[in-house]
Motif scaffolding. Structure first.
Motif, PDB file in Angstrom:
ATOM      1  N   GLY A   9      35.963   3.533  84.203  1.00  0.00           N
ATOM      2  CA  GLY A   9      35.520   2.147  84.345  1.00  0.00           C
ATOM      3  C   GLY A   9      36.664   1.277  84.816  1.00  0.00           C
ATOM      4  N   HIS A  10      36.318   0.232  85.555  1.00  0.00           N
ATOM      5  CA  HIS A  10      37.301  -0.718  86.072  1.00  0.00           C
ATOM      6  C   HIS A  10      37.283  -1.934  85.150  1.00  0.00           C
ATOM      7  CE1 HIS A  10      36.978   1.860  89.544  1.00  0.00           C
ATOM      8  NE2 HIS A  10      35.710   1.562  89.652  1.00  0.00           N
ATOM      9  N   ILE A  11      38.379  -2.208  84.496  1.00  0.00           N
ATOM     10  CA  ILE A  11      38.445  -3.257  83.474  1.00  0.00           C
ATOM     11  C   ILE A  11      38.754  -4.619  84.091  1.00  0.00           C
ATOM     12  CG2 ILE A  11      39.651  -4.056  81.395  1.00  0.00           C
ATOM     13  CD1 ILE A  11      37.974  -1.588  80.845  1.00  0.00           C
ATOM     14  N   ILE A  12      37.934  -5.593  83.705  1.00  0.00           N
ATOM     15  CA  ILE A  12      38.210  -7.001  83.993  1.00  0.00           C
ATOM     16  C   ILE A  12      38.556  -7.601  82.638  1.00  0.00           C
ATOM     17  CG2 ILE A  12      37.308  -9.187  84.857  1.00  0.00           C
ATOM     18  CD1 ILE A  12      35.170  -7.558  86.370  1.00  0.00           C
ATOM     19  N   ARG A  71      32.324   5.267  96.451  1.00  0.00           N
ATOM     20  CA  ARG A  71      33.551   5.955  96.871  1.00  0.00           C
ATOM     21  C   ARG A  71      34.582   4.933  97.322  1.00  0.00           C
ATOM     22  NH1 ARG A  71      34.452  10.916  98.131  1.00  0.00           N
ATOM     23  NH2 ARG A  71      32.941  12.522  97.698  1.00  0.00           N
ATOM     24  N   ALA A  72      34.128   3.887  98.023  1.00  0.00           N
ATOM     25  CA  ALA A  72      35.044   2.855  98.508  1.00  0.00           C
ATOM     26  C   ALA A  72      35.742   2.156  97.340  1.00  0.00           C
ATOM     27  CB  ALA A  72      34.298   1.836  99.367  1.00  0.00           C
ATOM     28  N   ALA A  73      34.973   1.755  96.333  1.00  0.00           N
ATOM     29  CA  ALA A  73      35.569   1.074  95.173  1.00  0.00           C
ATOM     30  C   ALA A  73      36.522   1.999  94.423  1.00  0.00           C
ATOM     31  CB  ALA A  73      34.472   0.558  94.241  1.00  0.00           C
ATOM     32  N   ILE A  74      36.134   3.243  94.276  1.00  0.00           N
ATOM     33  CA  ILE A  74      36.985   4.203  93.567  1.00  0.00           C
ATOM     34  C   ILE A  74      38.231   4.517  94.392  1.00  0.00           C
ATOM     35  CG2 ILE A  74      37.108   6.552  92.647  1.00  0.00           C
ATOM     36  CD1 ILE A  74      34.070   6.230  91.950  1.00  0.00           C
ATOM     37  N   ALA A  75      38.088   4.602  95.713  1.00  0.00           N
ATOM     38  CA  ALA A  75      39.256   4.843  96.573  1.00  0.00           C
ATOM     39  C   ALA A  75      40.272   3.722  96.406  1.00  0.00           C
ATOM     40  CB  ALA A  75      38.823   4.958  98.032  1.00  0.00           C
ATOM     41  N   VAL A  76      39.794   2.484  96.389  1.00  0.00           N
ATOM     42  CA  VAL A  76      40.697   1.353  96.167  1.00  0.00           C
ATOM     43  C   VAL A  76      41.379   1.507  94.818  1.00  0.00           C
ATOM     44  CG1 VAL A  76      40.816  -1.148  95.800  1.00  0.00           C
ATOM     45  CG2 VAL A  76      39.486  -0.231  97.711  1.00  0.00           C
ATOM     46  N   ASP A  77      40.630   1.910  93.800  1.00  0.00           N
ATOM     47  CA  ASP A  77      41.190   2.092  92.468  1.00  0.00           C
ATOM     48  C   ASP A  77      42.313   3.126  92.461  1.00  0.00           C
ATOM     49  OD1 ASP A  77      40.881   1.222  89.649  1.00  0.00           O
ATOM     50  OD2 ASP A  77      40.418   3.329  89.302  1.00  0.00           O
ATOM     51  N   THR A  78      42.171   4.173  93.262  1.00  0.00           N
ATOM     52  CA  THR A  78      43.215   5.211  93.302  1.00  0.00           C
ATOM     53  C   THR A  78      44.451   4.750  94.074  1.00  0.00           C
ATOM     54  OG1 THR A  78      42.358   6.333  95.278  1.00  0.00           O
ATOM     55  CG2 THR A  78      41.511   7.080  93.136  1.00  0.00           C
ATOM     56  N   ILE A  79      44.276   3.795  94.986  1.00  0.00           N
ATOM     57  CA  ILE A  79      45.405   3.283  95.781  1.00  0.00           C
ATOM     58  C   ILE A  79      46.111   2.145  95.062  1.00  0.00           C
ATOM     59  CG2 ILE A  79      46.044   2.136  97.942  1.00  0.00           C
ATOM     60  CD1 ILE A  79      43.575   3.592  99.206  1.00  0.00           C
ATOM     61  N   THR A  84      40.707  -3.295  92.732  1.00  0.00           N
ATOM     62  CA  THR A  84      39.373  -2.693  92.641  1.00  0.00           C
ATOM     63  C   THR A  84      38.285  -3.745  92.514  1.00  0.00           C
ATOM     64  OG1 THR A  84      40.359  -0.770  91.577  1.00  0.00           O
ATOM     65  CG2 THR A  84      37.966  -1.001  91.414  1.00  0.00           C
ATOM     66  N   VAL A  85      38.456  -4.698  91.617  1.00  0.00           N
ATOM     67  CA  VAL A  85      37.441  -5.734  91.430  1.00  0.00           C
ATOM     68  C   VAL A  85      37.313  -6.582  92.694  1.00  0.00           C
ATOM     69  CG1 VAL A  85      36.787  -7.761  90.059  1.00  0.00           C
ATOM     70  CG2 VAL A  85      37.665  -5.714  88.925  1.00  0.00           C
ATOM     71  N   MET A  87      37.622  -5.427  95.699  1.00  0.00           N
ATOM     72  CA  MET A  87      36.813  -4.631  96.626  1.00  0.00           C
ATOM     73  C   MET A  87      35.340  -4.694  96.243  1.00  0.00           C
ATOM     74  SD  MET A  87      36.852  -2.943  99.381  1.00  0.00           S
ATOM     75  CE  MET A  87      36.133  -1.604 100.319  1.00  0.00           C
ATOM     76  N   ILE A  88      35.046  -4.597  94.962  1.00  0.00           N
ATOM     77  CA  ILE A  88      33.653  -4.716  94.519  1.00  0.00           C
ATOM     78  C   ILE A  88      33.109  -6.074  94.940  1.00  0.00           C
ATOM     79  CG2 ILE A  88      32.148  -4.848  92.489  1.00  0.00           C
ATOM     80  CD1 ILE A  88      34.077  -2.777  91.164  1.00  0.00           C
ATOM     81  N   ASP A  89      33.911  -7.108  94.745  1.00  0.00           N
ATOM     82  CA  ASP A  89      33.519  -8.460  95.143  1.00  0.00           C
ATOM     83  C   ASP A  89      33.251  -8.524  96.651  1.00  0.00           C
ATOM     84  OD1 ASP A  89      32.976 -11.165  94.522  1.00  0.00           O
ATOM     85  OD2 ASP A  89      34.996 -11.740  95.145  1.00  0.00           O
ATOM     86  N   LYS A  90      34.105  -7.902  97.454  1.00  0.00           N
ATOM     87  CA  LYS A  90      33.926  -7.885  98.914  1.00  0.00           C
ATOM     88  C   LYS A  90      32.641  -7.144  99.308  1.00  0.00           C
ATOM     89  CE  LYS A  90      37.463  -9.939 100.859  1.00  0.00           C
ATOM     90  NZ  LYS A  90      37.326 -11.065 101.776  1.00  0.00           N
ATOM     91  N   ILE A  91      32.375  -6.030  98.654  1.00  0.00           N
ATOM     92  CA  ILE A  91      31.150  -5.280  98.952  1.00  0.00           C
ATOM     93  C   ILE A  91      29.939  -6.142  98.638  1.00  0.00           C
ATOM     94  CG2 ILE A  91      29.728  -3.301  98.269  1.00  0.00           C
ATOM     95  CD1 ILE A  91      32.410  -1.735  97.932  1.00  0.00           C
ATOM     96  N   TYR A  92      29.939  -6.772  97.470  1.00  0.00           N
ATOM     97  CA  TYR A  92      28.803  -7.639  97.118  1.00  0.00           C
ATOM     98  C   TYR A  92      28.718  -8.861  98.027  1.00  0.00           C
ATOM     99  CZ  TYR A  92      27.413  -5.133  92.861  1.00  0.00           C
ATOM    100  OH  TYR A  92      26.937  -4.212  91.962  1.00  0.00           O
ATOM    101  N   ALA A  93      29.843  -9.410  98.448  1.00  0.00           N
ATOM    102  CA  ALA A  93      29.831 -10.567  99.349  1.00  0.00           C
ATOM    103  C   ALA A  93      29.274 -10.189 100.725  1.00  0.00           C
ATOM    104  CB  ALA A  93      31.241 -11.146  99.486  1.00  0.00           C
TER     105      ALA A  93
END
Length: 188
Positions: A9-12, A71-79, A84-85, A87-93
């Protein structure tokens, strides 16, 4: 299957907050999108030491592009997990660019390139992102997220747990006031 090296999980917020809201989201689900923005606001309203949100990637199979978005959000998380959040925001936007009708004639690589543009907009190298997106590491993390949801019997998105208990009456239409009815007693 090996065990994950850290929590799925990605923590905010802060991992040790008084209240943990665990949200299983599909990045192409409009109801998940609404919930994402609302729970993100809960951390701002109550403070990071009081409320944290864990975003769990939960791809729904009826949207063929869903695993790519996750995969995109998780890839960002690994980099760079601090992005990560974002990127999730960008995907939703950019949600309308990834709905079924918008991607039905696109290949997996076309969608990945569109996602790489979003990754670049948050400061990541496009090539490094694309390499990570299709890596074995990202595949394994997507499996961890999926397994976590399945062992909790998650079927629909969004599904919400508060301090480990399913918040079965949750609705994506909840406002901050609706959430306050649940949060205020926990933080009193």
């Amino acid at each position: 299957m090996p065990l994950p090296k850290h929590y799925v999980g990605h923590i905010i917020g802060q991992r040790d907050a008084k209240v943990l809201i665990e949200v299983f989201l599909d990045l192409i689900c409009p109801f998940s999108r609404k919930t994402f923005y609302t729970v993100k606001s809960l951390v701002e309203k109550y403070g990071k030491s009081n409320v944290s949100v864990s975003i769990v990637q939960y791809a729904q199979p009826w949207h063929h592009q869903s695993p790519l978005l996750h995969r995109a959000a998780i890839a960002v998380d690994t980099i760079d997990s601090s992005k990560t959040v974002d990127m999730i925001d960008k995907i939703y936007a950019n949600f309308d660019n990834f709905v079924d009708a918008a991607v039905e004639s696109k290949s997996k690589n076309d969608i990945a390139k569109d996602l790489a543009v979003l990754a670049e907009s948050i400061g990541l190298d496009k090539e490094k992102f694309l390499s990570a997106m299709f890596s074995d590491d990202v595949t394994q993390w997507l499996k961890y997220h999926t397994r976590h949801g399945r062992q909790l019997s998650v079927h629909v998105t969004p599904t919400v747990y508060v301090n480990g208990i399913n918040l079965a009456d949750h609705s994506s239409s909840w406002t901050l006031d609706d959430w306050a009815k649940h949060m205020d007693p926990l933080l009193a």
